[in-house]
Design a protein around this motif. Structure first.
Motif, PDB file in Angstrom:
ATOM      1  N   ALA A 212       0.843  -1.190   0.000  1.00 22.70           N
ATOM      2  CA  ALA A 212       0.000   0.000   0.000  1.00 22.70           C
ATOM      3  C   ALA A 212       0.883   1.246   0.000  1.00 22.70           C
ATOM      4  O   ALA A 212       1.796   1.361   0.818  1.00 22.70           O
ATOM      5  CB  ALA A 212      -0.910  -0.006   1.221  1.00 22.70           C
ATOM      6  N   LEU A 213       0.630   2.148  -0.933  1.00 22.93           N
ATOM      7  CA  LEU A 213       1.414   3.369  -1.059  1.00 22.93           C
ATOM      8  C   LEU A 213       0.550   4.576  -0.743  1.00 22.93           C
ATOM      9  O   LEU A 213      -0.678   4.526  -0.901  1.00 22.93           O
ATOM     10  CB  LEU A 213       1.996   3.474  -2.472  1.00 22.93           C
ATOM     11  N   PRO A 214       1.144   5.680  -0.319  1.00 25.99           N
ATOM     12  CA  PRO A 214       0.353   6.854   0.070  1.00 25.99           C
ATOM     13  C   PRO A 214      -0.487   7.408  -1.073  1.00 25.99           C
ATOM     14  O   PRO A 214      -0.090   7.339  -2.250  1.00 25.99           O
ATOM     15  CB  PRO A 214       1.430   7.867   0.503  1.00 25.99           C
ATOM     16  N   ASP A 215      -1.617   7.945  -0.717  1.00 25.37           N
ATOM     17  CA  ASP A 215      -2.482   8.633  -1.668  1.00 25.37           C
ATOM     18  C   ASP A 215      -2.028  10.084  -1.757  1.00 25.37           C
ATOM     19  O   ASP A 215      -2.025  10.810  -0.763  1.00 25.37           O
ATOM     20  CB  ASP A 215      -3.933   8.564  -1.196  1.00 25.37           C
ATOM     21  N   LEU A 216      -1.620  10.517  -2.941  1.00 24.66           N
ATOM     22  CA  LEU A 216      -1.053  11.850  -3.104  1.00 24.66           C
ATOM     23  C   LEU A 216      -2.101  12.925  -3.369  1.00 24.66           C
ATOM     24  O   LEU A 216      -1.750  14.101  -3.492  1.00 24.66           O
ATOM     25  CB  LEU A 216      -0.040  11.848  -4.248  1.00 24.66           C
ATOM     26  N   GLU A 217      -3.359  12.538  -3.470  1.00 28.28           N
ATOM     27  CA  GLU A 217      -4.392  13.531  -3.795  1.00 28.28           C
ATOM     28  C   GLU A 217      -4.517  14.600  -2.719  1.00 28.28           C
ATOM     29  O   GLU A 217      -4.815  15.754  -2.998  1.00 28.28           O
ATOM     30  CB  GLU A 217      -5.732  12.841  -4.008  1.00 28.28           C
TER      31      GLU A 217
END
Length: 713
Positions: A212-217
């Motif tokens: 799981a990778l960070p959500d950049l929105e």
């Protein structure tokens, strides 16, 4: 009187017995441990946790464990004496625990897999000798004391010595160390590595291959690239993960998705400098160049040979596998806070020397830095020969050669499952993935990248052929300078001011192009052909790596001898290939094309740049290698268009192999300048106005101008 004498004799016997008891209590290792653990307790209470204190703490823990085992099994001890000694050892253990609670970094030294430093080994021998016990003999050197073949030698570059002298008190950094759980685990009796590997083989369709990778929105501009560069969303996600505290990554993105930039920016986000980068020889120059682009504030140095020319004060040290054996000693003591292993499938054979060196260095770095940044980069799909990844997982600290470690073991414990439970395998696979596996394909991030791009891959020609080519180039430059100076001395009119006469430079270059090697020297045509021959093996090696990683690859070259050299490399690698050349019949040519397109076992098409540059449809591949430079951008674009055609469903990457420190780089710059860098980056579009004559002339102009500027400096 008799009665009084008896009382006196009894008192004397009691006193002697107490003295004998106290003498026994002060013998052996326990009193030495008790005194030392008090010293550690007092030092930590004062806030002093220097390396000597840490060594004492670790040695007390190790010897207390051994003494407890001995006391429990010693047949010569009665139960009363056994209980008394175990009680004293419990007291020592209690002091160790309360001391570690004051400084949690000490918990790392209690782990059964913690490395024992040389200073700790010396202290252990001294304490055993003080206790009147015989110290164990030193074991034969293993990975920690790397034994090198007689043909190699350890070196320490002078600039590294200077750095060490400038930082004489470099101490381990355990700022980010995590507490290690030491109590018995539910899965302690299970064999777990085999099931972990099988969990990838049993993975069903749609199983995740990416943590799981960070959500950049929420903050899309948080991770900006340096000026003039663009950070793609999938790259920014990994950098954000490192910034958020994740420290181990198996970055398995397909080639062409910018793993190098991600690794450098992750190191910057994690403040993991100095950073050690171990790479194949074919890409080490490119790593230094990429570091200059993506982390310009962090100087990089490349180790060649014995490393005489390296910068010992650089923040990024790049070394190739082939010379790692000479430098593994000082690299282990350099104080790195991060390590990147590129093309990490190179270390899959744990018995190889390169694997042992890499694992040794990662252990050294973990011993000095509590949570260093460790990254393994490879484009090899995770489902191929998963057991080959054991060495990579060991490098990352997820496992050792027997059991899972640290966070991975904790995650497996939290599943509540054992290998006999069917649900264990998908849960175990996810536990491994969550440790830091990042796998994206081109089709997954197609919106992030151009549909077609040219990626330059600089290589260094550091053998005899490379030295000969550079000397021939210097001779060509001297010949051009001689012509220029003769023209300047004999002309009677025209420009007479100071500085370089650029009009005359262009005329001299034109004379050279027209005359060729009439004066006995080598012309630019011959030089480019020799460069192609010299880099053929490196280009073929990279194409082989691509074929192993992402499937079919097209290999383009101008000359037949370069194609022949490449074919030999592919044969040695066990790769099947087809060949498209100018001397083939139409039938044979089509058979070769059909084999590449339709046969899944034919992984490489070796193509003539001129004969196969037009009229072919090879979109079954999405990667091609340009082993030799074209004379025009149009010729290069035609070759790329054999792959980038209607029906191509993936972004196309053309890997252009360029020999550094040669005229190869000037030719590439001229082609790019003439065609327009922006047009080439935007899907290969651009003006087709450059001719081969233009490129030859401009290359000679650049060569002469650089020589004159160097002479005037």
């Amino acid at each position: 009187m008799a009665r009084g004498g008896q009382r006196q004799n009894g008192a004397r016997r009691g006193t002697q017995q107490r003295r004998r008891t106290r003498a026994v209590d002060n013998e052996g290792i326990i009193p030495v441990l008790a005194r030392t653990v008090r010293e550690v307790e007092n030092a930590v209470g004062r806030g002093s946790v220097m390396s000597s204190v840490r060594s004492k703490f670790q040695v007390v823990a190790l010897l207390a464990r051994e003494e407890r085992t001995r006391v429990k099994t010693d047949p010569d001890l009665n139960e009363s004496r056994r209980g008394e000694q175990l009680k004293r050892l419990d007291g020592i253990a209690t002091i160790l625990a309360t001391t570690a609670a004051r400084d949690s970094t000490l918990f790392t030294l209690l782990d059964e897999n913690a490395e024992v430093s040389e200073s700790a080994k010396v202290l252990m021998r001294e304490m055993l000798e003080e206790a009147g016990l015989e110290a164990p003999e030193e074991p034969e050197p293993q990975v920690d004391d790397v034994v090198l073949p007689a043909t190699h030698r350890q070196v320490v570059p002078q600039s590294v010595v200077s750095r060490q002298l400038a930082n004489p008190f470099l101490v381990p950094d355990f700022t980010n160390a995590r507490q290690v759980r030491t109590q018995a685990r539910r899965l302690a009796g299970w064999e777990l590595l085999g099931p972990l590997f099988r969990s990838f083989e049993y993975a069903g369709a749609g199983a995740s291959a990416c943590m799981a990778l960070p959500d950049l929105e929420a903050d899309p501009g948080a991770f900006q690239a340096p000026d003039g560069l663009e950070l793609m969303p999938h790259q920014a996600q990994l950098v954000a993960s490192a910034a958020g505290g994740h420290r181990t990554f198996l970055l398995a993105d397909e080639p062409g998705l910018g793993k190098t930039a991600q690794a450098l920016l992750a190191a910057q986000a994690a403040d993991a400098f100095p950073l050690l980068v171990v790479v194949p020889n074919v890409v080490k120059t490119n790593w230094a160049r990429e570091a200059g682009l993506w982390t310009p504030a962090r100087p990089a140095t490349v180790i060649h040979g014995d490393g005489r020319d390296i910068d010992g004060f650089a923040d990024i040290v790049v070394v190739n596998y082939e010379v790692l054996d000479r430098h593994v000693g000082w690299l282990g003591e350099f104080g790195f806070r991060g390590m990147v292993v590129d093309e990490a499938h190179f270390i899959k054979n744990k018995q190889s020397q390169r694997s042992q060196h890499v694992l040794h260095l990662s252990e050294k770095i973990r011993a000095r830095a509590g949570r260093p940044l460790l990254m393994a980069l490879t484009g090899t799909p995770l489902i191929n020969d998963i057991e080959d990844f054991q060495a990579i997982w060991e490098f990352l600290g997820w496992i050792n050669d027997k059991v899972p470690l640290g966070d991975l073991m904790e995650s497996l414990e939290e599943t509540g499952l054992t290998p006999q439970d069917p649900g264990f395998y998908p849960a175990a696979r996810q536990s491994v993935v969550d440790q830091g596996i990042v796998r994206r394909r081109k089709v997954d991030v197609a919106a992030d990248i151009p549909a077609r791009r040219v990626a330059d891959l600089p290589v260094e020609l550091d053998d005899e052929a490379g030295r000969s080519i550079r000397e021939a180039e210097r001779e060509l430059a001297r010949r051009l300078v001689g012509r220029y100076e003769s023209a300047m001395a004999t002309r009677s009119s025209g420009r007479t001011g100071e500085g370089i006469d650029h009009d005359l430079v262009r005329r001299v270059a034109q004379w050279e192009r027209e005359d060729g090697s009439s004066e006995g020297g080598e012309n630019v045509f011959g030089m480019l052909r020799r460069i192609g021959q010299a880099k053929a093996g490196l280009a073929a090696d990279y194409a082989a790596q691509l074929a192993r990683s992402v499937g079919k690859v097209v290999f383009f070259a101008k000359h037949v001898d370069v194609m022949d050299q490449a074919a030999e490399v592919f044969t040695k690698r066990g790769l099947r290939y087809s060949s498209v050349r100018g001397d083939q019949t139409t039938k044979h040519r089509q058979e070769q094309i059909d084999a590449f397109v339709n046969d899944p076992d034919v992984s490489i098409a070796v193509c003539s740049l001129t004969a196969a540059g037009v009229g072919l449809n090879l979109q079954v591949a999405s990667n091609l290698v340009l082993a030799e430079l074209s004379w025009t951008d149009a010729e290069q674009t035609q070759a790329i268009d054999r792959v980038h055609r209607i029906g191509q469903e993936e972004p196309v990457t053309a890997w252009r192999i360029i020999a550094t420190q040669t005229i190869d780089t000037r030719i590439a710059e001229v082609i790019d300048r003439k065609a327009g860098l922006a047009a080439r980056a935007l899907d290969g579009a651009g003006e087709d106005v450059v001719t081969s004559v233009d490129v030859q002339l401009e290359a000679l102009v650049t060569l002469l101008t650089d020589a004159l500027e160097e002479q005037a400096a």
